[in-house]
Design a protein around this motif. Structure first.
Motif, PDB file in Angstrom:
ATOM      1  N   CYS A  62    -117.561  93.334  35.546  1.00  0.00           N
ATOM      2  CA  CYS A  62    -118.546  94.419  35.615  1.00  0.00           C
ATOM      3  C   CYS A  62    -118.299  95.323  36.816  1.00  0.00           C
ATOM      4  CB  CYS A  62    -119.970  93.864  35.647  1.00  0.00           C
ATOM      5  SG  CYS A  62    -120.398  92.985  37.168  1.00  0.00           S
ATOM      6  N   CYS A  63    -117.657  94.770  37.857  1.00  0.00           N
ATOM      7  CA  CYS A  63    -117.460  95.533  39.092  1.00  0.00           C
ATOM      8  C   CYS A  63    -116.440  94.818  39.978  1.00  0.00           C
ATOM      9  CB  CYS A  63    -118.788  95.692  39.834  1.00  0.00           C
ATOM     10  SG  CYS A  63    -119.532  94.103  40.293  1.00  0.00           S
ATOM     11  N   ALA A  64    -116.053  95.479  41.035  1.00  0.00           N
ATOM     12  CA  ALA A  64    -115.065  94.914  41.960  1.00  0.00           C
ATOM     13  C   ALA A  64    -115.547  93.603  42.583  1.00  0.00           C
ATOM     14  CB  ALA A  64    -114.741  95.932  43.054  1.00  0.00           C
ATOM     15  N   GLU A  65    -116.839  93.498  42.872  1.00  0.00           N
ATOM     16  CA  GLU A  65    -117.379  92.279  43.483  1.00  0.00           C
ATOM     17  C   GLU A  65    -117.187  91.073  42.569  1.00  0.00           C
ATOM     18  OE1 GLU A  65    -118.845  89.730  46.252  1.00  0.00           O
ATOM     19  OE2 GLU A  65    -118.295  91.826  46.585  1.00  0.00           O
ATOM     20  N   SER A  66    -117.346  91.243  41.261  1.00  0.00           N
ATOM     21  CA  SER A  66    -117.133  90.142  40.320  1.00  0.00           C
ATOM     22  C   SER A  66    -115.669  89.710  40.293  1.00  0.00           C
ATOM     23  CB  SER A  66    -117.580  90.538  38.916  1.00  0.00           C
ATOM     24  OG  SER A  66    -118.977  90.626  38.863  1.00  0.00           O
ATOM     25  N   TRP A  67    -114.760  90.690  40.369  1.00  0.00           N
ATOM     26  CA  TRP A  67    -113.333  90.355  40.435  1.00  0.00           C
ATOM     27  C   TRP A  67    -113.074  89.468  41.656  1.00  0.00           C
ATOM     28  CZ3 TRP A  67    -109.367  90.728  43.897  1.00  0.00           C
ATOM     29  CH2 TRP A  67    -108.078  90.530  43.412  1.00  0.00           C
ATOM     30  N   LEU A  68    -113.633  89.861  42.785  1.00  0.00           N
ATOM     31  CA  LEU A  68    -113.433  89.120  44.028  1.00  0.00           C
ATOM     32  C   LEU A  68    -114.040  87.723  43.935  1.00  0.00           C
ATOM     33  CD1 LEU A  68    -112.275  89.327  46.881  1.00  0.00           C
ATOM     34  CD2 LEU A  68    -114.501  90.205  47.617  1.00  0.00           C
ATOM     35  N   GLN A  69    -115.231  87.599  43.375  1.00  0.00           N
ATOM     36  CA  GLN A  69    -115.871  86.286  43.226  1.00  0.00           C
ATOM     37  C   GLN A  69    -115.026  85.350  42.364  1.00  0.00           C
ATOM     38  OE1 GLN A  69    -119.707  87.251  41.603  1.00  0.00           O
ATOM     39  NE2 GLN A  69    -120.548  87.867  43.579  1.00  0.00           N
ATOM     40  N   HIS A  70    -114.422  85.893  41.305  1.00  0.00           N
ATOM     41  CA  HIS A  70    -113.581  85.058  40.440  1.00  0.00           C
ATOM     42  C   HIS A  70    -112.347  84.572  41.198  1.00  0.00           C
ATOM     43  CE1 HIS A  70    -110.705  84.607  36.848  1.00  0.00           C
ATOM     44  NE2 HIS A  70    -111.390  83.505  36.988  1.00  0.00           N
ATOM     45  N   ARG A  71    -111.719  85.451  41.967  1.00  0.00           N
ATOM     46  CA  ARG A  71    -110.544  85.045  42.752  1.00  0.00           C
ATOM     47  C   ARG A  71    -110.920  83.959  43.754  1.00  0.00           C
ATOM     48  NH1 ARG A  71    -105.881  86.355  40.490  1.00  0.00           N
ATOM     49  NH2 ARG A  71    -105.102  85.443  42.393  1.00  0.00           N
ATOM     50  N   GLN A  72    -112.053  84.118  44.397  1.00  0.00           N
ATOM     51  CA  GLN A  72    -112.486  83.122  45.388  1.00  0.00           C
ATOM     52  C   GLN A  72    -112.782  81.784  44.726  1.00  0.00           C
ATOM     53  OE1 GLN A  72    -115.610  85.542  47.050  1.00  0.00           O
ATOM     54  NE2 GLN A  72    -114.305  86.305  48.692  1.00  0.00           N
ATOM     55  N   MET A  73    -113.359  81.808  43.521  1.00  0.00           N
ATOM     56  CA  MET A  73    -113.603  80.578  42.770  1.00  0.00           C
ATOM     57  C   MET A  73    -112.271  79.922  42.421  1.00  0.00           C
ATOM     58  SD  MET A  73    -115.360  80.091  39.010  1.00  0.00           S
ATOM     59  CE  MET A  73    -113.877  80.612  38.149  1.00  0.00           C
ATOM     60  N   LYS A  74    -111.327  80.719  41.929  1.00  0.00           N
ATOM     61  CA  LYS A  74    -110.013  80.193  41.539  1.00  0.00           C
ATOM     62  C   LYS A  74    -109.279  79.593  42.739  1.00  0.00           C
ATOM     63  CE  LYS A  74    -105.793  81.850  39.405  1.00  0.00           C
ATOM     64  NZ  LYS A  74    -105.034  83.016  39.022  1.00  0.00           N
ATOM     65  N   ASP A  75    -109.448  80.202  43.907  1.00  0.00           N
ATOM     66  CA  ASP A  75    -108.794  79.690  45.124  1.00  0.00           C
ATOM     67  C   ASP A  75    -109.274  78.285  45.486  1.00  0.00           C
ATOM     68  OD1 ASP A  75    -107.346  82.036  45.362  1.00  0.00           O
ATOM     69  OD2 ASP A  75    -108.611  82.875  46.945  1.00  0.00           O
TER      70      ASP A  75
END
Length: 129
Positions: A62-75
């Motif tokens: 939905c937005c850049a913040e969601s992209w970042l949250q997914h990357r942090q979860m994957k990390d």
């Protein structure tokens, strides 16, 4: 959400292992992302071409913040991350849509080369029927 705020993540990978093993593992990862993942992710899809041994992913946030949250979860993932890394190697990353300074910082800090098309021109999202 506003389509102009969406980030569409399109990545290409080389398939390093067996296609069926990849499909099975990504099935498990997909279920985990769906249940534990980011609410702002509306699409999580992977395609495999057995002949060229290429994988393509299309993920919509939905937005850049969601992209970042997914990357942090994957990390934070352990075994699945190592298993995926053994089966696929990213060769290209395209991000369509506006990227926040936090996203740009994450990309730089993790050495992730990418291409970006930042300016949304026009379009619409139609609900599935």
């Amino acid at each position: 959400g506003d389509i102009a705020e969406q980030v569409v993540h399109i990545a290409e990978y080389d398939l390093l292992g067996d296609a069926d093993e990849f499909i099975s593992l990504m099935g498990r990862v997909s279920r985990r992302v769906e249940t534990e993942g980011i609410p702002g992710m509306s699409r999580f899809s992977f395609y495999v071409d057995r002949d060229s041994r290429k994988i393509t992913s299309v993920i919509t946030y939905c937005c850049a913040e969601s992209w970042l949250q997914h990357r942090q979860m994957k990390d934070r993932w352990g075994p699945e991350r190592a298993d995926l890394d053994a089966l696929m190697r990213r060769t290209q990353l395209r991000l369509l849509g506006p990227l926040s300074p936090k996203v740009r910082s994450y990309l730089a800090n993790h050495g992730l080369p990418f291409e970006q098309t930042a300016e949304f021109a026009t379009g619409f999202v139609r609900s599935a029927r």
